[in-house]
Structure formats: structure tokens, C-alpha cells
Design a protein around this motif. Structure first.
Motif, PDB file in Angstrom:
ATOM      1  N   ASP A  62       6.662  -7.596   3.379  1.00  0.00           N
ATOM      2  CA  ASP A  62       5.320  -8.428   3.405  1.00  0.00           C
ATOM      3  C   ASP A  62       4.583  -8.372   4.383  1.00  0.00           C
ATOM      4  O   ASP A  62       5.195  -8.635   5.392  1.00  0.00           O
ATOM      5  CB  ASP A  62       5.745  -9.971   2.708  1.00  0.00           C
ATOM      6  CG  ASP A  62       4.489 -10.582   2.418  1.00  0.00           C
ATOM      7  OD1 ASP A  62       4.069 -10.340   1.317  1.00  0.00           O
ATOM      8  OD2 ASP A  62       4.257 -11.490   3.409  1.00  0.00           O
TER       9      ASP A  62
ATOM     10  N   ALA B  15       0.054  -7.815   1.015  1.00  0.00           N
ATOM     11  CA  ALA B  15       0.652  -6.435   0.512  1.00  0.00           C
ATOM     12  C   ALA B  15       1.975  -6.456   0.853  1.00  0.00           C
ATOM     13  O   ALA B  15       2.639  -7.301   1.499  1.00  0.00           O
ATOM     14  CB  ALA B  15       0.063  -5.555   1.477  1.00  0.00           C
TER      15      ALA B  15
ATOM     16  N   GLN C 293       6.624  -0.359  -6.702  1.00  0.00           N
ATOM     17  CA  GLN C 293       5.773   0.329  -5.871  1.00  0.00           C
ATOM     18  C   GLN C 293       4.952  -0.773  -4.954  1.00  0.00           C
ATOM     19  O   GLN C 293       5.207  -2.076  -5.052  1.00  0.00           O
ATOM     20  CB  GLN C 293       4.654   0.947  -6.900  1.00  0.00           C
ATOM     21  CG  GLN C 293       5.049   1.935  -7.752  1.00  0.00           C
ATOM     22  CD  GLN C 293       5.860   3.155  -7.226  1.00  0.00           C
ATOM     23  OE1 GLN C 293       5.346   3.648  -6.396  1.00  0.00           O
ATOM     24  NE2 GLN C 293       7.103   3.449  -7.701  1.00  0.00           N
ATOM     25  N   PRO C 294       4.542  -0.299  -3.910  1.00  0.00           N
ATOM     26  CA  PRO C 294       3.592  -1.198  -2.909  1.00  0.00           C
ATOM     27  C   PRO C 294       2.661  -2.006  -3.700  1.00  0.00           C
ATOM     28  O   PRO C 294       1.956  -1.037  -4.787  1.00  0.00           O
ATOM     29  CB  PRO C 294       3.067  -0.229  -2.046  1.00  0.00           C
ATOM     30  CG  PRO C 294       3.988   0.834  -2.089  1.00  0.00           C
ATOM     31  CD  PRO C 294       4.424   1.167  -3.405  1.00  0.00           C
ATOM     32  N   SER C 295       2.572  -2.980  -3.677  1.00  0.00           N
ATOM     33  CA  SER C 295       1.337  -3.829  -4.231  1.00  0.00           C
ATOM     34  C   SER C 295       0.494  -4.859  -3.285  1.00  0.00           C
ATOM     35  O   SER C 295       1.041  -5.183  -2.281  1.00  0.00           O
ATOM     36  CB  SER C 295       1.918  -4.726  -5.280  1.00  0.00           C
ATOM     37  OG  SER C 295       2.742  -5.564  -4.990  1.00  0.00           O
TER      38      SER C 295
ATOM     39  N   ALA D  20      -1.553  -1.436   1.624  1.00  0.00           N
ATOM     40  CA  ALA D  20      -0.609  -0.887   0.789  1.00  0.00           C
ATOM     41  C   ALA D  20       0.171   0.299   1.295  1.00  0.00           C
ATOM     42  O   ALA D  20       1.366   0.501   1.298  1.00  0.00           O
ATOM     43  CB  ALA D  20      -1.162  -0.383  -0.621  1.00  0.00           C
TER      44      ALA D  20
ATOM     45  N   VAL E  40       2.508  -1.006   4.576  1.00  0.00           N
ATOM     46  CA  VAL E  40       3.669  -1.455   3.976  1.00  0.00           C
ATOM     47  C   VAL E  40       4.457  -0.178   3.612  1.00  0.00           C
ATOM     48  O   VAL E  40       5.833  -0.437   3.545  1.00  0.00           O
ATOM     49  CB  VAL E  40       3.808  -2.424   3.051  1.00  0.00           C
ATOM     50  CG1 VAL E  40       2.900  -4.198   3.889  1.00  0.00           C
ATOM     51  CG2 VAL E  40       2.875  -2.558   1.887  1.00  0.00           C
ATOM     52  N   ALA E  41       4.131   0.499   2.708  1.00  0.00           N
ATOM     53  CA  ALA E  41       4.977   1.656   2.112  1.00  0.00           C
ATOM     54  C   ALA E  41       5.415   2.298   3.145  1.00  0.00           C
ATOM     55  O   ALA E  41       6.735   2.776   3.174  1.00  0.00           O
ATOM     56  CB  ALA E  41       4.004   2.509   1.242  1.00  0.00           C
TER      57      ALA E  41
ATOM     58  N   ALA F  46       8.119   0.495   5.153  1.00  0.00           N
ATOM     59  CA  ALA F  46       9.079   0.072   3.984  1.00  0.00           C
ATOM     60  C   ALA F  46      10.301   1.577   4.122  1.00  0.00           C
ATOM     61  O   ALA F  46      11.387   1.316   4.019  1.00  0.00           O
ATOM     62  CB  ALA F  46       8.643  -0.087   2.783  1.00  0.00           C
TER      63      ALA F  46
ATOM     64  N   ALA G  97       6.089  -4.235  -0.189  1.00  0.00           N
ATOM     65  CA  ALA G  97       6.554  -2.768  -0.649  1.00  0.00           C
ATOM     66  C   ALA G  97       7.990  -3.050  -0.656  1.00  0.00           C
ATOM     67  O   ALA G  97       8.771  -3.775  -0.038  1.00  0.00           O
ATOM     68  CB  ALA G  97       6.348  -1.661   0.148  1.00  0.00           C
TER      69      ALA G  97
END
Length: 74
Positions: free
Chosen positions: A39, A23, A3-5, A52, A55-56, A59, A25
Motif C-alpha cells: 500500500d 494505491a 490487480q493494482p488499484s 498504480a 505499487v505494481a 509488488a 497491489a
């Protein structure tokens, strides 16, 4: 986790990067395998947005482009 972090400041494992805001994903290929990681990092400035989610989103866009590329070139 797949998962995105987000890792902010002092949450980093190494003390010499505590000024970083990061951040990331995962990017998956058409078979669901990990193809890369997107990143987004900032040194010294906090994100002024939901990093988050950003980037999600990007991605997922990259994954869509990978899928389209495979469909066009079987």
C-alpha cells in the motif's frame, strides 16, 4: 480484482478519509496465493506519478525476492 488499484479522495468508502490518496497491489507467493498487499498512501497531496504502476512494480520485485528466497532454501 487481484490487480493494482487506486482510490482517490472522495472515492473512499468512509467520509473521514476523503483527504487520502491510496494505491495498492497484491503480493503473491510462489504458489500464487495472496501473501500480502503493498500500500502507498498520501494524506492531502495528490500523487504526482502513476501510483498504480509504482505499487505494481514494487509488488513484482517483492514477489521475485520471495521466489529467489524459496529457490535458495528449498
Amino acid at each position: 480484482t487481484g490487480q493494482p488499484s487506486v482510490v482517490l479522495g472522495g472515492e473512499h468508502f468512509f467520509g473521514n478519509v476523503t483527504m487520502m490518496q491510496c494505491a495498492a497491489a497484491p503480493i503473491r507467493d510462489v504458489r500464487g496465493r495472496l501473501a500480502g498487499v503493498l500500500d502507498l498512501s498520501s494524506e492531502g497531496l495528490a500523487f504526482g506519478f502513476d501510483a498504480a504502476a509504482v505499487v505494481a512494480h514494487y509488488a513484482a520485485e517483492i514477489e521475485n525476492r520471495l521466489l529467489l528466497a524459496q529457490v535458495r532454501h528449498p
